[in-house]
Structures are given as structure tokens and as C-alpha cells.
Design a protein around this motif. Sequence first.
Motif, short mmCIF file in Angstrom:
data_model
loop_
_atom_site.label_atom_id
_atom_site.label_comp_id
_atom_site.label_asym_id
_atom_site.label_seq_id
_atom_site.Cartn_x
_atom_site.Cartn_y
_atom_site.Cartn_z
N THR C 65 0.71 -1.18 0.06
CA THR C 65 0.10 -0.16 -0.05
C THR C 65 1.02 1.10 -0.04
O THR C 65 1.56 1.50 1.21
CB THR C 65 -0.93 0.00 1.29
OG1 THR C 65 -1.78 -1.22 0.99
CG2 THR C 65 -1.86 1.20 1.25
N GLY C 69 -3.20 3.07 -1.70
CA GLY C 69 -3.71 2.23 -2.66
C GLY C 69 -2.49 1.50 -3.07
O GLY C 69 -1.38 1.39 -2.62
N PRO C 70 -2.86 0.57 -4.07
CA PRO C 70 -1.56 -0.27 -4.60
C PRO C 70 -0.83 0.48 -5.46
O PRO C 70 -0.85 1.58 -5.96
CB PRO C 70 -2.50 -1.10 -5.65
CG PRO C 70 -3.81 -0.41 -6.22
CD PRO C 70 -3.98 0.30 -4.80
N THR C 99 -1.92 -7.36 1.19
CA THR C 99 -1.20 -6.20 1.13
C THR C 99 -0.24 -5.93 2.28
O THR C 99 -0.50 -6.52 3.48
CB THR C 99 -2.08 -4.96 0.89
OG1 THR C 99 -1.25 -3.66 0.47
CG2 THR C 99 -2.75 -4.55 2.07
N THR C 111 -6.32 -0.63 -0.42
CA THR C 111 -5.74 -1.48 -1.57
C THR C 111 -6.35 -2.79 -1.65
O THR C 111 -6.83 -3.11 -2.75
CB THR C 111 -4.25 -1.77 -0.95
OG1 THR C 111 -3.64 -0.41 -0.85
CG2 THR C 111 -3.66 -2.68 -1.98
#
Lengths: 191, 191, 191, 191
Positions: C65, C69-70, C99, C111
Motif C-alpha cells: 500500500t 492504494g496499490p 497487502t 488496497t
Amino acid sequence: MANIALVYYSGYGHTAKLAKAVEEGALSVENTVVHVLRIDDEGQLPDGAWKRLADADAVIYGSPTYMGGPAWQFKRFADTSSRPWQDLAWKDKLAAGFTNSGALNGDKFSTLTYLFTLSQQHGQIWIGTGLPAANYKRNGPNDLNWTGGFSGAMAISPVDASPEEAPRKGDLDTARHLGKRVAQFAGRIAL
Amino acid sequence: MANIALVYYSGYGHTAKLAKAVEEGALSVENTVVHVLRIDDEGQLPDGAWKRLADADAVIYGSPTYMGGPAWQFKRFADTSSRPWQDLAWKDKLAAGFTNSGALNGDKFSTLTYLFTLSQQHGQIWIGTGLPAANYKRNGPNDLNWTGGFSGAMAISPVDASPEEAPRKGDLDTARHLGKRVAQFAGRIAL
Amino acid sequence: MANIALVYYSGYGHTAKLAKAVEEGALSVENTVVHVLRIDDEGQLPDGAWKRLADADAVIYGSPTYMGGPAWQFKRFADTSSRPWQDLAWKDKLAAGFTNSGALNGDKFSTLTYLFTLSQQHGQIWIGTGLPAANYKRNGPNDLNWTGGFSGAMAISPVDASPEEAPRKGDLDTARHLGKRVAQFAGRIAL
Amino acid sequence: MANIALVYYSGYGHTAKLAKAVEEGALSVENTVVHVLRIDDEGQLPDGAWKRLADADAVIYGSPTYMGGPAWQFKRFADTSSRPWQDLAWKDKLAAGFTNSGALNGDKFSTLTYLFTLSQQHGQIWIGTGLPAANYKRNGPNDLNWTGGFSGAMAISPVDASPEEAPRKGDLDTARHLGKRVAQFAGRIAL
């Protein structure tokens, strides 16, 4: 002057303790009034609460995270707020949120995202913690934002911890910080 | 054989119409039983519903989107499901969801994401529409998945449309498709 | 037999360690093959990876993360997967995710929710940890799911901890558990 | 005076058209400067952009929705913003967002929620459309907020529509409205 409505539900007292810390933080800013509005076990507000909400410059929403989202009692309040929402009567108020649950993560992010989503239905302006996370090896539950929330204040209360034991110092400090931050900005937005 | 519990709340009848389409889709698969469990206006299930839920291979969750999330009555059901959750009694069931609201978007994604989050608390396995969106200029409300949901079936009911008028054909077909898909996969997972 | 593609990005090695645990868990189930596909620093897959993904019964997605987010490298892979997505070529595969980030929460939920959303674009069937959280006062980083993820495996690596030090035992066990769970169910769905 | 940085990615020109409308809306407010910063196909900003971002009172984020989230090029920008983030250098700026995709829903909510999540990592203050949805039977694509976004401006561009054809009037008006709203509030917050 900042006029804040703090509306929350608490099932077992942990979220109430967090709400108290938010209130203290807000009151540490001069010329701030906080109206504490606790939702009851049937999802109802105390007398006069809707008037307090209508008059507020800022609204702070709080709920435990139950089954991956806000408690139904909080959601009942949110659904009932469709009345002021129809005229966008709460538009342009500052908004913020906090939540508590047993696990470190435990879907707290889901609850805060819902509180944000509610605020956006109302046309409000959202403010988060504005804090980095305490994410070093040396950090622990006494540190500010060890729990690591950004969009709002997050707290951890292990399921066998009483409200005297949890949330712990770091989470309470984070909640206090959020309350102070809301009070500081509420005055700027409400011209 | 697939044994499905379809648990939903409907405020004005639009979500009930969507639930009916989901049920029809499921029943189009041979050897499928659907138990329709409508949550009442106080957030309570009909008699015997918890047993139906316990016995089901798959659970389909449905709620209108009110104020950016599921109706409080649905959330009350979700919170009450903390009892089977404590023993993860609903683990490994297949799960799916649907929602309806007035606007094209209108935070329907938020409700479906909550239904998914609930399913993950329960340790369930989530299945969506498995459909592309009907996103060409020629498409309209009669087309399958014009509304464009992937994690679940989404429907649009303009606020001045009666349940006879909305949701419209495309949304009902999408709901039917989802019901069928759940029935097809429920048998595979429940060995 | 379960044929699993494990596709992930790792910036500093912590997520790679988590991926290794997921792989071990999957391989603990008889007749399982795992193809480990590590996304490089430019967001590209190794040679032959798209074929492995096409042939897999299940896909497990992993990313740190970063900024809520990704990692962009993972997102580049996701965007490139619009090619198989156009024909829904990955439909009905089982999907799961994991994650890692520095803080306890640190937006890991965001994520995982994205990984789920990606899977739903592809028409996949999502499986989470199926675990309760270790949320008692006595619990700590050595306990299964202390971090408290449900929709996928979450891990904490303090920012000054090397991949030798973190993720810690509990998070690795959770990742192992998720890998095993995917392998067990992959066979059931892929008839 | 409001100093706004508008940072966005556009793959095929539809999101660029939306960005133009946001810019127009902002410039309709007296004493507003808008710096338009378009992310290129490799996820890089134009020269001088980081300085513009550092100096801005408000940041407006825009990206198409690809595979259920922001384009990887936008995410690369977001990940690179971890440099100013380390010192919380963008804290207390006003923030807002917009997105475009082919389907009515099409996971636009997911992208806006990510843009919000990014803003909260940076300690920013989020402002949405402040609009009701145009959700009556008589409404259509020429109406303000027919698409129905609240946390940001959402637009629909059917996949066979050129940027001349879409986004359509209602979505462009919504974007214009958002730009104006950001400009109006940017001055209040930046004391």
C-alpha cells in the motif's frame, strides 16, 4: 467562534470515551462550543439535537465499527438526516469522523469511508487527522496515531478490554488532535 | 441442489421488484430452492429466517442505497448477524448483492462494497455479475447492465417512478442474471 | 488439481516475503501448482506470464500500500489486463489478495478493496481469509490475523524494519493460511 | 486570491475535456489562478509542476477510471508525491477530484474514493460537488449532475463517443460547478 455538533453512537462505552477526547480537543480552542449528541440504542437523538445540528458550523460523526461498518443505530440517524438533506440544509459545514473496533484493522477504514460518503451527500467539507502514522519499530499504543488513520481518528479496543482500559493513550490523543483541528478550521470555513 | 437465502430490505417497493428478479433468475436453474427473507421496517427478519440462513449454501444480500449506504434496517440485520459470525457459522457460503437508488450513480458502489465487506466478515465467497457494461452510444435502460455494476446488480429508480415503472428492463435482466449465476455456482462450492 | 497464478509487486522486499508465505500455503495443498509472477519496477510482467494467467484456475493479487492504494507498478499491470478483460477471458477464476504497509491501518483496506474491485471487473469470484481477528488483550504480532484483515491478508512492516524483521510471524501465518484456502477452493470452482 | 493546481491524466481526451470545464469553472471566480498540470503517458509531470503544487492553495485531482480505479499514470504521480508527503508539505490545502468512464457507474465511485484517500494521506481538506442529483424521470444527460456524483464530478463517455461527443453538457456543467466551488472555498481556508 466555532459551533460544533458531535453526534455519535456508543454500544459499550469505548466510542463514548473516544468522543470525550474529541470534545476535549475541540474545547482546547478558544471560543468553541461543542454540543454532544449521543444517539440512543434505538437510533434516536436527544431532544433539540436536530436544531443543534442545523445551527452547527461543523459536524463530527462517530460510531463503533460493527460487522464492517457503522452501527445500525448510527445509520438510522444518517437515514433520518435525509430530511435536512432534501434542502441541502447542512451544505458547506465542516465534517470529520472517528471509529473504534476490537482488531487493529477490523474494517475501521470502511466505517470512516462511510462517514465521509454521508458528508458528501450533505455537501459538506471533510477534514481528517492531518497526521503521519507512528510506524517505526519503537512505536506502540501510547503514541499519537499508532493505529494509523488519516481520513479520521481510529481506535483499537480489544474485545476483553473495559472502557477504562481502551482506547489507549495514543488513540485518545489522536481523537483529541482531531477535535482541535476541526475547531481550528470550523471558524475559517463558516464566514 | 442449491439452497439460497435471499435477504433484503425494501422501503418503497423498487428493491423488492429487483429481489423478485433475482429470485426468478435463481429459480431458472434446476434443483434450486430460494428462501426469500424480507427485512421489515424495524430491521427484523420473519420467523424461521435465521434457520434458513444457517442452512443456505448461498446468501444474496439486497438493500436500497439511502444516504450513501445500505438502509439502517438492513444494517440492523447485519449487526444482528454477529451472533452466527462469532462462530463463523456462515463461513464458505457463496455471497452476492444488489442495490437500487434514484440517481445513475448515487453511491450504489458504496452499498455494494459494504455488502461485500459484510460477506468477508462472515468468511464468505463473493460472486458478482460477471458482465461487461452496456456502454455504447446506442445503449439504454432496456439493455443488460447499462447501469454498469460489476461487484453486484445495480438498479436505477428515478424518485418519481413507481415500482411499476422502475427499475427498468435492463436492470431487472441484470438482477435475473445475477440470481442465475449464484444458483449455478452455489452447487459447486458447497461440496 | 489447482493451478494458481500469484502476481505481485514488491518495492523493498516485505511484500515479496508475504508472497512467499502465500505460495507456501498454497503448495501445502496436494496437487497444486503455483506460478509466481513478480511485476518489475516498470510495471511489467516476466515473459510468459500472460499465458500463465490465462491458464490459471485462481489468481492471487499482491501489492504494497503506497499513498493509500496499490503501487503504480501493480496498477500498470491491472490496466494492461484490460486486454484479457475485453473478452472476459479471466471470468470465473477464483481471486484473492494481500497487502503490506508500515502503519497498523495505513489504508490497507483501500488496497484490498481495489484488488477486489479489479477482480469484479474481470468477473472473478473473491475469497478472503475466512478468519476471525486476534483481538484480545493477550494477542500480539505472533498471532494469526492480529492485524485483522478479512477480505484479504494484511501485513505490517514498520518503516525501519528490514524484510528479515517484518512482516512478522502472525502476518506470515495469515498469508500462508490465505494461500492454502485459495488452493483448497480453486479446485471446487474450476469444474 | 485562490491559487489552484489542476493535476490530471487523460488517455483519449475525454478526461481532458472534463479538466477544461473544471478550469473554466474555477476561472469564473475573481482573482483565481489555475495551473493546469497534465500527467503524460509515462506518469510524469511537466517541468515546474512540483513547484506549482507546492505553492497551490488547492489541488484538484483528475483521472479516467480504468479497470476499476485511477489510471496507472495518475497512480505513478500519486506515488511520487510521497516526497512532499514525508514532510506533510501539502497539508491543509483544499482538495477535490473528478473522473470519467464509459459506463453509467463503471466503478467511478472507486476512483473518487481513491482520490479522497490520497488527499487524506496528504492531510488535505476535501470538497465535493455540493449538488443534489438530477434523479427525476424527466432528467437526462444535459442536466447538472444527472450522473449523480457527490464526492466529486463524475462523467460518462460511451466507449464509441469521441471527445467532441462526450462527456455531455450535464457532466461538463457539473465539472464547471466543481471548479467554481473549489475556487470559492480555496480563499477561505488558506488564511
